[in-house]
Design an enzyme around this catalytic site. Structure first.
Site, PDB file in Angstrom:
ATOM      1  N   HIS A 123       0.893  -1.331  -0.176  1.00  9.77           N
ATOM      2  CA  HIS A 123       0.028   0.156   0.004  1.00  9.77           C
ATOM      3  C   HIS A 123       0.964   1.248  -0.098  1.00  9.77           C
ATOM      4  O   HIS A 123       1.948   1.240   0.354  1.00  9.77           O
ATOM      5  CB  HIS A 123      -0.852  -0.073   1.154  1.00  9.77           C
ATOM      6  CG  HIS A 123      -1.825   1.199   1.423  1.00  9.77           C
ATOM      7  ND1 HIS A 123      -1.803   2.366   1.797  1.00  9.77           N
ATOM      8  CD2 HIS A 123      -3.158   0.944   1.248  1.00  9.77           C
ATOM      9  CE1 HIS A 123      -2.755   3.060   1.925  1.00  9.77           C
ATOM     10  NE2 HIS A 123      -3.723   2.073   1.546  1.00  9.77           N
ATOM     11  N   ASP A 200       3.314  -4.850   7.992  1.00  5.69           N
ATOM     12  CA  ASP A 200       2.105  -4.046   7.672  1.00  5.69           C
ATOM     13  C   ASP A 200       0.908  -4.944   7.951  1.00  5.69           C
ATOM     14  O   ASP A 200       0.726  -5.907   7.161  1.00  5.69           O
ATOM     15  CB  ASP A 200       2.111  -3.419   6.351  1.00  5.69           C
ATOM     16  CG  ASP A 200       0.738  -2.464   6.272  1.00  5.69           C
ATOM     17  OD1 ASP A 200      -0.033  -2.670   6.842  1.00  5.69           O
ATOM     18  OD2 ASP A 200       0.801  -1.726   5.179  1.00  5.69           O
ATOM     19  N   GLN A 203      -4.176  -5.370   7.006  1.00  3.77           N
ATOM     20  CA  GLN A 203      -5.231  -6.207   6.537  1.00  3.77           C
ATOM     21  C   GLN A 203      -5.095  -7.731   7.165  1.00  3.77           C
ATOM     22  O   GLN A 203      -5.907  -8.435   6.503  1.00  3.77           O
ATOM     23  CB  GLN A 203      -4.985  -6.161   4.972  1.00  3.77           C
ATOM     24  CG  GLN A 203      -5.010  -4.837   4.125  1.00  3.77           C
ATOM     25  CD  GLN A 203      -6.609  -4.679   4.003  1.00  3.77           C
ATOM     26  OE1 GLN A 203      -7.714  -5.270   4.535  1.00  3.77           O
ATOM     27  NE2 GLN A 203      -6.849  -3.190   3.744  1.00  3.77           N
ATOM     28  N   LYS A 226      -9.906  -0.923  10.949  1.00  2.19           N
ATOM     29  CA  LYS A 226     -10.179  -1.992  10.084  1.00  2.19           C
ATOM     30  C   LYS A 226     -10.608  -3.254  10.908  1.00  2.19           C
ATOM     31  O   LYS A 226     -10.669  -4.255  10.265  1.00  2.19           O
ATOM     32  CB  LYS A 226      -8.895  -2.373   9.358  1.00  2.19           C
ATOM     33  CG  LYS A 226      -8.778  -1.039   8.069  1.00  2.19           C
ATOM     34  CD  LYS A 226      -7.546  -1.329   7.268  1.00  2.19           C
ATOM     35  CE  LYS A 226      -6.819  -0.091   6.479  1.00  2.19           C
ATOM     36  NZ  LYS A 226      -7.570   0.221   5.369  1.00  2.19           N
ATOM     37  N   CYS A 364      -4.866   2.384  -3.773  1.00  4.08           N
ATOM     38  CA  CYS A 364      -3.682   2.848  -2.837  1.00  4.08           C
ATOM     39  C   CYS A 364      -2.487   2.176  -3.192  1.00  4.08           C
ATOM     40  O   CYS A 364      -1.604   1.809  -2.401  1.00  4.08           O
ATOM     41  CB  CYS A 364      -3.869   3.415  -1.570  1.00  4.08           C
ATOM     42  SG  CYS A 364      -4.759   4.662  -1.400  1.00  4.08           S
TER      43      CYS A 364
HETATM   44  N1  7TS Z   1      -1.473  -0.770   4.732  1.00  2.00           N
HETATM   45  C1  7TS Z   1      -2.143  -1.535   3.922  1.00  2.00           C
HETATM   46  C2  7TS Z   1      -1.983  -2.790   3.653  1.00  2.00           C
HETATM   47  C3  7TS Z   1      -3.838  -1.267   3.905  1.00  2.00           C
HETATM   48  O1  7TS Z   1      -4.612  -1.807   3.272  1.00  2.00           O
HETATM   49  C4  7TS Z   1      -4.167   0.198   4.138  1.00  2.00           C
HETATM   50  C5  7TS Z   1      -5.363   0.986   3.998  1.00  2.00           C
HETATM   51  C6  7TS Z   1      -3.121   0.854   4.717  1.00  2.00           C
HETATM   52  C7  7TS Z   1      -1.886   0.514   5.202  1.00  2.00           C
HETATM   53  C8  7TS Z   1      -3.234   2.445   5.545  1.00  2.00           C
HETATM   54  O2  7TS Z   1      -4.344   2.258   6.477  1.00  2.00           O
HETATM   55  P1  7TS Z   1      -4.825   3.531   7.354  1.00  2.00           P
HETATM   56  O3  7TS Z   1      -5.772   3.190   8.315  1.00  2.00           O
HETATM   57  O4  7TS Z   1      -3.776   4.379   8.003  1.00  2.00           O
HETATM   58  O5  7TS Z   1      -5.440   4.333   6.145  1.00  2.00           O
HETATM   59  N2  7TS Z   1      -5.980   0.138   2.889  1.00  2.00           N
HETATM   60  C9  7TS Z   1      -7.337   0.600   2.399  1.00  2.00           C
HETATM   61  C10 7TS Z   1      -7.773  -0.103   1.296  1.00  2.00           C
HETATM   62  O6  7TS Z   1      -7.549  -0.928   0.890  1.00  2.00           O
HETATM   63  N3  7TS Z   1      -9.047   0.913   0.976  1.00  2.00           N
HETATM   64  O7  7TS Z   1      -9.062   1.986   1.566  1.00  2.00           O
HETATM   65  C11 7TS Z   1      -7.775   1.696   2.683  1.00  2.00           C
END
Ligand code: 7TS
Length: 405
Positions: A123, A200, A203, A226, A364
């Site tokens: 990401h 990371d 997910q 999430k 992203c």
């Molecule tokens: N890393 C991964 C693997 C992600 O899927 C996401 C967000 C992030 C980092 C960032 O997370 P945040 O909570 O700091 O924003 N992924 C997604 C997505 O797949 N669709 O919207 C956000």
């Protein structure tokens, strides 16, 4: 224990909504998950009955708010099986966790000519902070390649690691392909050369049991929102031996021991990395969410979602013109697809008209899109409350849209 998905759904008021006169089918859990009543009630209760700033007051409410906040840190520690609460830093989310680490680690450990390794399926949040740090320090970003099936090429990783490599950063689960990466193996290969690893977990944490000591990773990041928790809070886990060596990220209240105009000394772990008033209501609600999923059982959630994903893949593959991106052997509850030459945006918009929420676009992960030679996909991502009937609704929706084109 039988996992009773219909019982579980009752905890999520939003799932009773209708969208354009149809029952909501929420399949955008990769972006964010819905919140159970328990989580929202924990926030309301704290604002109504406890609210006071933490760590600062002698008064009763401040003590009580501090106790809730620190008990939440312990809940997080237990949830990912960290050794100590000193290793649990509260942040705003995965993105902030990685920015914190990239900054602090970069300041202390990276110099000109060094290298940082990321994977081909990261990401942007696990690419750009490292790129910014590399630019500041004159370091280079290197990339672990992947196969067309969407699996990391670990034989190539070994070749990438050398005496200039400072850190390896890799997602546990791809937010686009659903690939579950062999992160334990990544850690083992990196540790053979004494290189630390950041996982990371944005997910993975919502879908499987994570044990940071078992993975032996040096750093681990995830987001509250999430995993059925509130927005605005996340976690950076770091082994104490590493966090102790890194400088603070932001300056301000809470991260100091003493301040004078000549010199400031920093607080102990984990507070050294937590400047300013933390979102203590959100940390408490995050702990409530982690207790909620623990109560259901992460193994039960995983089994339910695996079964749902198997069922969805089987049904979707029968749709004419269906192309599913990635075919990793070990995959999670995320399915990216394209049907014939129907643009992903059209598919997403039309599914929305049927009450079905999916995500479209590059998710992203633009470098991954480039690797796949596409601009975007339609993505369905499942959560603990999704059902086979909802998969059926998705499949019927796609069929209906396909016939329109
Ligand atoms: N890393 C991964 C693997 C992600 O899927 C996401 C967000 C992030 C980092 C960032 O997370 P945040 O909570 O700091 O924003 N992924 C997604 C997505 O797949 N669709 O919207 C956000």
């Amino acid at each position: 224990m039988m996992y009773d998905v219909n019982r579980v759904r009752e905890d999520f008021p939003i799932l009773a909504r209708e969208i354009y006169g149809r029952p909501l089918v929420y399949l955008d859990n990769g972006a964010t998950t819905q919140k159970p009543r328990q989580v929202v009630e924990a926030m309301v209760d704290e604002y109504y009955n406890v609210n006071a700033n933490v760590h600062r007051g002698v008064h009763f409410l401040s003590q009580q708010a501090t106790d809730l906040h620190e008990a939440s840190r312990e809940t997080v520690r237990r949830f990912i099986n960290a050794q100590s609460t000193s290793e649990i830093l509260f942040t705003r989310g995965t993105t902030e966790s990685i920015n914190l680490l990239a900054f602090s680690f970069g300041e202390a450990m990276v110099k000109e000519g060094d290298e940082v390794v990321v994977s081909a399926m990261e990401h942007h949040s696990n690419i750009v902070p490292w790129q910014m740090m590399c630019e500041r320090k004159g370091a280079q970003l290197r990339v672990i390649p992947m196969t067309d099936e969407g699996e990391l090429q670990l034989e190539a990783l070994d070749g990438l690691l050398n005496e200039k490599t400072r850190i390896v950063c890799c997602t546990q689960v791809s937010n686009v392909l659903g690939t579950v990466n062999p992160v334990k193996e990544v850690v083992r290969l990196a540790h053979e050369k004494a290189i630390p690893v950041l996982i990371d977990g944005a997910q993975s944490v919502p879908h499987m049991k994570v044990d940071v000591q078992e993975l032996d990773c040096d750093f681990f990041a995830f987001s509250g929102h999430k995993v059925y928790g509130p927005t605005g809070v996340g976690v950076l886990y770091g082994k104490e031996v590493w966090l102790g060596k890194l400088p603070p990220y932001q300056g301000g209240g809470e991260m100091i021991k003493n301040v004078s105009f000549e010199k400031t000394t920093y607080n102990e772990l984990p507070y050294k990395f937590e400047a300013g008033t933390p979102d203590y209501v959100a940390t408490h609600a995050l702990a409530t969410a982690l207790d909620y999923v623990s109560g259901l059982g992460m193994e039960n959630i995983e089994a339910h979602e695996q079964e749902l994903t198997r069922y969805a893949l089987e049904r979707m593959q029968q749709i004419e013109g269906m192309h599913i991106f990635g075919g990793a052997r070990n995959r999670d509850a995320v399915i990216s697809f394209q049907v014939g030459d129907i643009h992903h945006l059209d598919m997403g918009t039309l599914l929305d008209r049927l009450g079905i929420a999916v995500r479209t676009g590059h998710h992203c992960a633009e470098p991954l899109m480039r690797r796949l030679g596409i601009e975007g996909t339609v993505r369905a991502s499942f959560g603990l409350y999704n059902t086979k009937a909802e998969v059926d609704a998705l499949v019927e929706g796609i069929e209906r849209i396909r016939r329109m084109f």
